[in-house]
Design a protein around this motif. Structure first.
Motif, PDB file in Angstrom:
ATOM      1  N   SER A  22      -6.913  -4.287  -3.073  1.00 57.73           N
ATOM      2  CA  SER A  22      -7.618  -3.960  -1.834  1.00 57.73           C
ATOM      3  C   SER A  22      -8.060  -2.503  -1.879  1.00 57.73           C
ATOM      4  N   ARG A  23      -9.076  -2.200  -1.093  1.00 52.27           N
ATOM      5  CA  ARG A  23      -9.536  -0.818  -1.038  1.00 52.27           C
ATOM      6  C   ARG A  23      -8.450   0.098  -0.478  1.00 52.27           C
ATOM      7  N   LYS A  24      -7.698  -0.408   0.499  1.00 47.58           N
ATOM      8  CA  LYS A  24      -6.637   0.405   1.088  1.00 47.58           C
ATOM      9  C   LYS A  24      -5.594   0.788   0.037  1.00 47.58           C
ATOM     10  N   ALA A  25      -5.220  -0.178  -0.814  1.00 42.37           N
ATOM     11  CA  ALA A  25      -4.259   0.127  -1.877  1.00 42.37           C
ATOM     12  C   ALA A  25      -4.864   1.091  -2.888  1.00 42.37           C
ATOM     13  N   PHE A  26      -6.118   0.862  -3.274  1.00 44.00           N
ATOM     14  CA  PHE A  26      -6.748   1.720  -4.276  1.00 44.00           C
ATOM     15  C   PHE A  26      -6.893   3.152  -3.775  1.00 44.00           C
ATOM     16  N   GLU A  27      -7.081   3.312  -2.469  1.00 42.63           N
ATOM     17  CA  GLU A  27      -7.183   4.664  -1.925  1.00 42.63           C
ATOM     18  C   GLU A  27      -5.826   5.370  -1.880  1.00 42.63           C
ATOM     19  N   ILE A  34       0.793  -4.319  -6.808  1.00 43.73           N
ATOM     20  CA  ILE A  34       0.153  -3.816  -5.579  1.00 43.73           C
ATOM     21  C   ILE A  34      -0.896  -4.801  -5.089  1.00 43.73           C
ATOM     22  N   SER A  35      -1.368  -4.575  -3.875  1.00 42.99           N
ATOM     23  CA  SER A  35      -2.485  -5.353  -3.347  1.00 42.99           C
ATOM     24  C   SER A  35      -3.764  -5.024  -4.119  1.00 42.99           C
ATOM     25  N   THR A  41       0.815  -1.214   0.000  1.00 44.50           N
ATOM     26  CA  THR A  41       0.000   0.000   0.000  1.00 44.50           C
ATOM     27  C   THR A  41       0.855   1.273   0.000  1.00 44.50           C
ATOM     28  N   LEU A  42       2.183   1.110   0.006  1.00 40.83           N
ATOM     29  CA  LEU A  42       3.102   2.238  -0.043  1.00 40.83           C
ATOM     30  C   LEU A  42       4.094   2.045  -1.188  1.00 40.83           C
ATOM     31  N   HIS A  66       8.749  -5.201  -3.407  1.00 36.71           N
ATOM     32  CA  HIS A  66       8.044  -6.374  -3.949  1.00 36.71           C
ATOM     33  C   HIS A  66       8.406  -6.603  -5.414  1.00 36.71           C
ATOM     34  N   VAL A  67       8.365  -5.543  -6.223  1.00 39.53           N
ATOM     35  CA  VAL A  67       8.663  -5.672  -7.654  1.00 39.53           C
ATOM     36  C   VAL A  67      10.098  -6.137  -7.859  1.00 39.53           C
ATOM     37  N   ASN A  68      11.022  -5.584  -7.119  1.00 43.99           N
ATOM     38  CA  ASN A  68      12.424  -5.992  -7.268  1.00 43.99           C
ATOM     39  C   ASN A  68      12.619  -7.454  -6.893  1.00 43.99           C
ATOM     40  N   ARG A  69      11.927  -7.922  -5.863  1.00 45.04           N
ATOM     41  CA  ARG A  69      12.027  -9.334  -5.476  1.00 45.04           C
ATOM     42  C   ARG A  69      11.490 -10.238  -6.585  1.00 45.04           C
TER      43      ARG A  69
END
Length: 244
Positions: A54-59, A51-52, A14-15, A22-25
């Motif tokens: 999820s609503r938290k990610a989309f926000e 990204i996730s 979410t950040l 995550h992408v580099n891994r």
């Protein structure tokens, strides 16, 4: 053509710094896997694989969404150069007018951007929550890999037969790439039947790739002909990589 289908787990991203880690891994894992097991012509990653879902990610799309010159494109372009494979990955894309798209970006074996496809049909049922955050796309993307004509569609797009029909009849597509984020809600059961139908009715190969993890999984590859000796190839829920 060899396709490396990556049914990956996506952590709680979410950040921007979490996204980049995550992408580099994932990019490093792809390079390591291909170097250890052999070549792949094309690597496919799921819908919104950076990204996730999820609503938290989309926000937090103002922080998480990227342009085509962002760190995710750079990381996967580097992996493409190191492996000599095309890579098709999903990310939230910010446009010049500040709106967001659910996109699949394709980079070639030299790390150059081939193009991007923006999801045409926004899903808003079950665990889906896209319409308040994303705008629909308005174009198709068709590209060739090792003499095979490919085109991506994204998740809910598969429920609209006209899209696949157009790709098959008007653009001569051989393989439809279908990255998804299908959560195991009440709509999950109809997914495989739709994939098999689209493959048979359009006489194309159809690769439908989900995220990994407890609530996702069950990716499927269907060929143009289904019969007793020719069945779809299903992915185990814990598979991370599968070469087709």
């Amino acid at each position: 053509m060899k396709i490396l289908a990556c049914q990956i787990d996506v952590p709680d991203v979410t950040l921007a710094r979490q996204r980049d880690d995550h992408v580099n891994r994932i990019a490093e894992s792809i390079v390591k896997h291909i170097q250890e097991t052999g070549n792949a012509d094309l690597v496919l990653l799921p819908e919104l694989s950076t990204i996730s879902y999820s609503r938290k990610a989309f926000e937090n799309l103002n922080e998480l969404a990227e342009g085509l010159d962002g760190p995710s494109v750079q990381a996967f372009s580097k992996a493409a150069r190191e492996t000599g494979a095309f890579i098709c990955f999903g990310m939230p894309r910010v446009t010049d007018d500040g709106t967001f798209r659910i996109s699949q970006v394709v980079v070639n074996d030299r790390g150059d951007i081939v193009g991007h496809y923006d999801k045409v049909h926004m899903a808003q049922f079950g665990e889906s929550m896209e319409k308040p955050y994303f705008k629909p796309g308005r174009h198709l993307l068709v590209f060739d890999v090792a003499g095979v004509r490919c085109a991506p569609i994204i998740c809910y797009d598969h429920r609209f037969p006209e899209l696949c029909r157009t790709l098959a009849l008007d653009h001569g597509v051989d393989v439809i790439l279908h990255p998804v984020a299908f959560y195991r809600d009440s709509t999950f059961a109809s997914w495989h039947q739709c994939v098999i139908t689209r493959a048979i009715e359009n006489q194309v190969h159809f690769l439908s790739l989900n995220r990994g993890g407890e609530h996702y999984g069950a990716s499927i590859f269907a060929s143009p002909w289904m019969h007793g000796d020719k069945q779809p190839v299903a992915c185990e829920d814990n598979d991370s990589f599968r070469l087709l």
